[in-house]
Scaffold this motif. Structure first.
Motif: not given
Lengths: 192, 191
Positions: B39, B41-44, B48, B56, B115, B145
């Motif tokens: 949660t 992490l950067e988008y790139y 990700y 999951k 989810s 969440g």
């Protein structure tokens, strides 16, 4: 006593008079959803991702003959963001993006309406989003106006504007192609 | 004598129960760490998308494992408590174990409700998908969440207490509580 009654009658008479420049007041028809706030942002620079705010409300005044008095006020429930993907919407509501718990409302208040003729106009105003207020410029086009079939009178517009996310303190890096969000505003008002 | 049987006896845990215990322990702690990490992490980041997919997938498999573990527990004799344990220790341990199961299931259920909030299924490693059932509640993904996170912290907190208790029994009381669950307890060497 008589004097006060006379005053009251005079006051009532003034209040009931039509204003000199009767700018019509409209309520944006969010109740029956003839208005929408949609946006799109580039995904990685490869495609457009579309979303919208499902809950907002607003009013405007519009007078063709006296456009300087035209004005708009809209408030948006930021938690109602909807990109058709619950996990993304949850993320957009979090403090990585709009932090809707802290900033549940975004608000636009117009400041200036410049008539460009032929139903086109440029609306300038202040947008408060994520707790930051910045001027935004909305290009507006009047789509149409007239009586509706149910006894009311409606006027509708389409507007577009582009925001830089960083201007509003939303600094999460979505890549170089996703620095800006385009808004598509569809607004139909019912005259009051 | 070492533990050779698959099923529990009144004296020992069998290998299946032992394996399930440690499998669930590693998976639950692993999911907690993965959840915290992914949660942030950067988008790139390459992880990700992979991180949440893994979280999951493992979560669903863990649900199956914990369910099977409960079935196994109920279809096996439960080893008698160590004779050195007091009645209140035994009762407290029982409550803690029940709570661990409840928290495990509740945490996984809350995660499932995040989810599947928009009706999407949960894909489990391209093996199968778990369909959504309850979806479309107001702010479902946000509420689920917050509950998921809160329950996960509670579960890890209780796991730490559970671990400390096992270590206390091993190093201070010097009884078989921990070695029994490691499958290397030798009854004859114990008092």
């Amino acid at each position: 006593m008589r004097k006060r009654t006379a005053h009251a009658i005079a006051l009532a008479a003034i209040l009931s008079l039509p204003a000199l420049a009767p700018a019509a007041d409209y309520v944006i028809d969010t109740a029956k959803a003839h208005a929408s706030i949609q946006f799109r942002i580039q995904h990685l620079g490869y495609s457009w991702l579309y979303g919208r705010f499902n809950q907002f409300e607003g009013t405007f005044s519009y007078d063709e003959k006296n456009p300087a008095t035209n004005k708009v006020e809209v408030s948006i429930d930021t938690a109602s963001v909807d990109t058709n993907y619950a996990e993304r919407d949850k993320h957009l509501r979090s403090d990585d993006f709009m932090d809707v718990e802290k900033f549940p409302q975004a608000r636009f208040v117009s400041a200036k309406f410049e008539d460009k003729g032929d139903g086109k106009a440029v609306l300038t105003g202040n947008l408060t989003l994520h707790g930051i207020t910045k001027p935004v410029v909305i290009a507006i086009e009047r789509i149409g106006q007239g009586d509706d079939p149910w006894g009311g009178y409606r006027t509708g517009f389409f507007g577009t504007t582009t925001l830089k996310l960083a201007d509003f303190g939303i600094t999460r890096d979505l890549g170089p192609a996703a620095q800006e969000v385009e808004f598509m505003l569809s607004v139909e008002g019912i005259r009051q | 004598m070492g533990i050779q049987m698959l099923k529990n006896t009144l004296a020992e845990y069998g290998w299946i129960a032992i394996a399930l215990h440690w499998l669930v322990a590693v998976a639950a702690v692993g999911l907690f760490v993965l959840g915290l990490w992914m949660t942030g992490l950067e988008y790139y980041d390459a992880w990700y998308e992979r991180g949440p997919d893994l979280h999951k997938g493992i979560g669903v498999l863990l649900f199956i494992a914990v369910t099977f573990r409960l079935v196994w527990r109920w279809s096996n004799p439960v080893p008698r408590p160590e004779p050195t344990h007091t009645a209140w220790e035994h009762r407290l341990a029982g409550i803690a174990h029940a709570l661990l199961y409840i928290l495990l299931f509740a945490t996984m259920l809350a995660g499932y409700l995040i989810s599947t909030a928009d009706g999407r299924p949960i894909e489990v490693f391209d093996l199968f998908a778990v369909p959504a059932t309850l979806s479309g509640l107001d702010n479902q993904e946000d509420i689920a969440g917050e509950i998921h996170e809160l329950l996960a912290y509670m579960l890890i907190g209780l796991t730490i207490l559970h671990t400390l208790a096992a270590l206390k029994h091993h190093f201070i009381d010097r009884d078989r509580t921990l070695t029994r669950m490691l499958g290397c307890s030798d009854q004859s060497t114990q008092p």
